[in-house]
Design a protein around this motif. Structure first.
Motif, PDB file in Angstrom:
ATOM      1  N   GLN A  59       0.843  -1.197   0.000  1.00 18.56           N
ATOM      2  CA  GLN A  59       0.000   0.000   0.000  1.00 18.56           C
ATOM      3  C   GLN A  59       0.885   1.255   0.000  1.00 18.56           C
ATOM      4  N   ARG A  60       1.006   1.874  -1.153  1.00 16.60           N
ATOM      5  CA  ARG A  60       1.770   3.105  -1.365  1.00 16.60           C
ATOM      6  C   ARG A  60       3.271   2.950  -1.122  1.00 16.60           C
ATOM      7  N   ALA A  61       3.719   1.758  -0.835  1.00 16.03           N
ATOM      8  CA  ALA A  61       5.141   1.526  -0.606  1.00 16.03           C
ATOM      9  C   ALA A  61       5.446   0.065  -0.891  1.00 16.03           C
ATOM     10  N   PRO A  62       6.686  -0.244  -1.185  1.00 14.76           N
ATOM     11  CA  PRO A  62       7.042  -1.658  -1.381  1.00 14.76           C
ATOM     12  C   PRO A  62       6.755  -2.468  -0.120  1.00 14.76           C
ATOM     13  N   PHE A 137      -1.737  -7.154  -6.542  1.00 13.51           N
ATOM     14  CA  PHE A 137      -1.396  -6.494  -7.793  1.00 13.51           C
ATOM     15  C   PHE A 137      -0.347  -5.423  -7.566  1.00 13.51           C
ATOM     16  N   VAL A 138       0.314  -5.006  -8.632  1.00 13.28           N
ATOM     17  CA  VAL A 138       1.383  -4.016  -8.512  1.00 13.28           C
ATOM     18  C   VAL A 138       0.877  -2.668  -8.017  1.00 13.28           C
ATOM     19  N   ASP A 139      -0.433  -2.420  -8.096  1.00  9.37           N
ATOM     20  CA  ASP A 139      -0.981  -1.163  -7.577  1.00  9.37           C
ATOM     21  C   ASP A 139      -1.354  -1.245  -6.105  1.00  9.37           C
ATOM     22  N   GLY A 140      -1.140  -2.401  -5.462  1.00  7.49           N
ATOM     23  CA  GLY A 140      -1.408  -2.553  -4.047  1.00  7.49           C
ATOM     24  C   GLY A 140      -2.766  -3.157  -3.725  1.00  7.49           C
ATOM     25  N   THR A 141      -3.639  -3.322  -4.725  1.00  9.17           N
ATOM     26  CA  THR A 141      -4.938  -3.946  -4.472  1.00  9.17           C
ATOM     27  C   THR A 141      -4.781  -5.465  -4.501  1.00  9.17           C
ATOM     28  N   ALA A 181       0.589  -7.543 -14.264  1.00 10.79           N
ATOM     29  CA  ALA A 181      -0.112  -6.804 -13.212  1.00 10.79           C
ATOM     30  C   ALA A 181       0.047  -7.473 -11.846  1.00 10.79           C
ATOM     31  N   ILE A 182       0.543  -8.705 -11.818  1.00 15.69           N
ATOM     32  CA  ILE A 182       0.618  -9.469 -10.580  1.00 15.69           C
ATOM     33  C   ILE A 182       1.935  -9.177  -9.851  1.00 15.69           C
ATOM     34  N   ALA A 183       1.823  -8.687  -8.606  1.00 16.53           N
ATOM     35  CA  ALA A 183       3.018  -8.462  -7.783  1.00 16.53           C
ATOM     36  C   ALA A 183       3.435  -9.789  -7.144  1.00 16.53           C
ATOM     37  N   TYR A 184       2.474 -10.535  -6.595  1.00 16.76           N
ATOM     38  CA  TYR A 184       2.757 -11.870  -6.097  1.00 16.76           C
ATOM     39  C   TYR A 184       1.452 -12.622  -5.852  1.00 16.76           C
ATOM     40  N   VAL A 185       1.587 -13.935  -5.713  1.00 16.65           N
ATOM     41  CA  VAL A 185       0.449 -14.826  -5.441  1.00 16.65           C
ATOM     42  C   VAL A 185       0.753 -15.578  -4.158  1.00 16.65           C
ATOM     43  N   ARG A 186      -0.113 -15.416  -3.171  1.00 17.05           N
ATOM     44  CA  ARG A 186       0.065 -16.125  -1.904  1.00 17.05           C
ATOM     45  C   ARG A 186      -0.940 -17.271  -1.860  1.00 17.05           C
TER      46      ARG A 186
END
Length: 189
Positions: A59-62, A137-141, A181-186
């Protein structure tokens, strides 16, 4: 001054000069060899060991993830977090890894099979196992659901409530997203 002293002095100067040239050559060779290293080569010695990583999508940061680096592919890595959860991270989402050892694996020695085990291959395994996941997602959602199909550059997910399975009547919506668009999958245990 005796001849022996002169020759001894010249020999010491020669040896010092040779040692300096060798040290300069080794340093130059090390720099050239490091230029061929890839991030995967730096990470391979860490497989099976604890790792702390900064990734996109917070959220707004790595976000910082930590756990044991349990598997590594050409464009992804798998982090086993404390508490039996696993996080699949595309390499493009990785921002930094803390305290990697000085030693690296030989460049290009991951083998032909590992080169085929890309992110899409691992995501197909989640589809096959009908694994319930939370995707960041890379946008934090985020999105909670079950991956149902993997394309060349996209993933489709059946969204459902936490604690539910992707069954008729329980699926809220179907989402299609680009893999980028995927930052990671848990994976949810």
């Amino acid at each position: 001054m005796r001849w022996e002293d002169l020759f001894a002095d010249l020999e010491l100067q020669w040896e010092a000069n040779e040692a300096a040239e060798l040290a300069a050559e080794l340093a130059d060779r090390s720099r050239r060899e490091a230029a061929y290293l890839r991030l995967i080569d730096r990470l391979r010695p860490v497989v099976g060991h604890p790792a702390r990583c900064r990734v996109l999508g917070g959220q707004r940061a790595p976000e910082t993830l930590h756990g044991t680096l349990s598997a590594l592919g050409v464009d992804w890595f798998l982090l086993a977090e404390p508490g039996a959860t696993e996080v699949l991270v595309p390499m493009r989402s990785l921002l930094a890894v803390e305290n990697l050892p000085v030693v690296s694996a030989q460049p290009g020695h991951e083998g032909p099979l590992a080169a085929k085990l890309d992110l899409r291959y691992v995501l197909r395994g989640l589809v096959r196992d009908r694994s319930v996941c939370t995707l960041l997602f890379v946008d934090g959602t985020s999105l909670h659901g079950t991956p149902v199909r993997v394309g060349a550059d996209f993933l489709e997910v059946a969204e459902h409530a936490v604690g539910e399975f992707a069954r008729r009547g329980r699926v809220r919506s179907g989402w299609t997203m680009p893999l980028d668009a995927i930052a990671y999958v848990r994976r949810v245990p």
